[in-house]
Design a protein around this motif. Structure first.
Motif, short mmCIF file in Angstrom:
data_model
loop_
_atom_site.label_atom_id
_atom_site.label_comp_id
_atom_site.label_asym_id
_atom_site.label_seq_id
_atom_site.Cartn_x
_atom_site.Cartn_y
_atom_site.Cartn_z
N GLU A 284 0.76 -1.33 0.01
CA GLU A 284 0.11 -0.15 -0.09
C GLU A 284 0.59 1.18 0.17
OE1 GLU A 284 -2.25 -0.40 3.53
OE2 GLU A 284 -3.45 -2.17 2.77
N LEU A 285 2.31 1.06 0.26
CA LEU A 285 3.31 2.33 0.20
C LEU A 285 3.52 2.46 -1.13
CD1 LEU A 285 5.15 1.75 3.43
CD2 LEU A 285 3.64 3.45 2.95
N ASN A 286 3.20 3.45 -1.73
CA ASN A 286 3.61 4.01 -3.04
C ASN A 286 5.11 4.66 -2.88
OD1 ASN A 286 1.55 3.15 -4.64
ND2 ASN A 286 0.44 5.22 -4.03
N MET A 287 6.04 4.45 -3.73
CA MET A 287 7.43 4.83 -3.62
C MET A 287 7.87 5.54 -4.91
SD MET A 287 8.04 3.39 -0.93
CE MET A 287 9.92 3.45 -0.90
N ARG A 288 8.77 6.44 -4.90
CA ARG A 288 9.53 6.92 -5.62
C ARG A 288 10.94 7.02 -5.40
NH1 ARG A 288 7.31 13.38 -5.72
NH2 ARG A 288 8.17 13.81 -3.45
N SER A 289 11.70 6.92 -6.46
CA SER A 289 13.35 6.75 -5.96
C SER A 289 13.77 8.47 -6.03
CB SER A 289 13.96 6.14 -7.16
OG SER A 289 13.89 6.89 -8.48
N ARG A 290 15.04 8.58 -5.20
CA ARG A 290 15.39 9.76 -5.18
C ARG A 290 16.29 10.31 -6.25
NH1 ARG A 290 15.75 7.49 0.06
NH2 ARG A 290 14.41 8.64 1.71
#
Length: 355
Positions: A284-290
């Motif tokens: 459920e945790l959406n991620m985006r890279s740095r």
């Protein structure tokens, strides 16, 4: 005894060494032998009744011939000298032993009492057993070890391929804005398993000695670059951006995990700083890279500069829209580095357009 310490003991008797040459001759001759390796003969002379004091240069053929005599052979542990032969070892008989044969019981008790390494070659079974301190290890034949290590290589290759696929999927899912923590953890698991299985194969490779060199080269090639890719995932997706002085500590924590801990996504998530209690929460945790992994693939960009870029932009999506002038505002990024990063961004964007 941990793997590293045991590996050092096995390395002394691995195929290709002079000592192993002598041991193999003893096994083939079916004579049996007991060899005591010491650092200082005088320290242990009260536990020995010496038949012949030799103090001659070490030679595998001499060692083989001396094994035909009764009693133990005492050898300098640096393998420079054969000190004595026809030696009766007299360890404390009250020291417990689980061994059945007299030669092996003596070796086990002597190892426990002195902390030194002894080698017991069984006349009846033709096996070579290492005794050291409280530990023992029976050397396996090469014909058993080779299939074992070949199976390890096949398994590692499969995990490597799955890890590479996972890295590609992270990029695809991030572009579609559907990347989750679960996807990151699933890929991280595969990379950690590559390194864990390879590490566990180290003992077998040491035991193979010269016969393990081709397999070692294969494993080194398969695992090449894996630690760096894992580090990049951590830098890109840890809950809080990891500073340069903390990344080594965090990597050590990840690389010390057991197979069971690696397969537990809750454990992996908590190492990365996420307080979750189930794998479903990770989905459920959406991620985006740095964007740190992206920048680190550009030649001649130091880690600290990549971290500075990640800290300024916060996400790869924002980084891909930046200009040379904006990049020059990042600490450690001058004109040359800014143009190199922008060039990498242009190539990335053109590739996406083609896809």
């Amino acid at each position: 005894m941990d793997h590293k310490e045991l590996a050092e003991r096995i390395r002394v008797v691995a195929p290709g060494t002079q000592l192993r040459f002598a041991l193999d001759k003893i096994v083939a001759a079916n004579t049996g032998a007991l060899i005591f390796l010491v650092d200082d003969f005088e320290k242990y002379k009260d536990l020995m009744q010496v038949g012949f004091f030799l103090n001659c240069p070490f030679n595998p053929n001499k060692l083989y011939e001396l094994s035909k005599m009764d009693g133990a052979i005492v050898v300098d542990e640096s393998l420079n000298k054969i000190i004595a032969a026809n030696v009766q070892l007299t360890p404390d008989p009250s020291i417990p032993s689980l061994q059945t044969g007299m030669r092996h019981r003596t070796a086990e008790r002597m190892a426990r009492q002195t902390g030194k390494m002894l080698l017991a070659i069984s006349k009846r079974q033709g096996t070579i057993t290492i005794f050291f301190g409280e530990n023992s290890h029976v050397l396996a034949p090469v014909e058993i070890l080779l299939p074992r290590v070949n199976q390890v290589i096949r398994t590692v290759e499969q995990y490597r391929q799955t890890f590479a696929y996972g890295l590609d999927q992270i990029d695809v899912l991030e572009r579609a804005s559907v990347l989750t923590l679960y996807d990151v953890l699933k890929t991280l698991e595969k990379g950690l398993m590559v390194l864990l299985i390879s590490k566990e194969a180290e003992l077998t490779l040491v035991e193979l000695g010269k016969f393990g060199l081709p397999s070692r080269m294969q494993l080194d090639e398969i695992t090449d670059g894996i630690p760096e890719e894992i580090e990049n995932l951590v830098l890109d997706f840890a809950k809080e951006q990891v500073t340069i002085d903390k990344i080594e500590e965090l990597m050590e924590k990840l690389l010390s995990l057991t197979e069971r801990e690696i397969s537990n996504y809750v454990t992996l998530a908590r190492v990365l700083g996420y307080d979750i209690s189930s794998s479903s929460q990770a989905m459920e945790l959406n991620m985006r890279s740095r964007g740190i992994r992206f920048v680190r693939k550009i030649p001649k960009i130091p880690l600290q500069v990549a971290l500075n870029v990640g800290a300024k932009y916060g996400s790869l999506a924002r980084l891909l829209k930046t200009s040379v002038e904006e990049l020059k505002e990042v600490e450690g990024v001058g004109e040359k580095r800014a143009r190199a990063i922008r060039h990498a961004i242009d190539i990335h964007n053109k590739r996406e357009e083609l896809e």
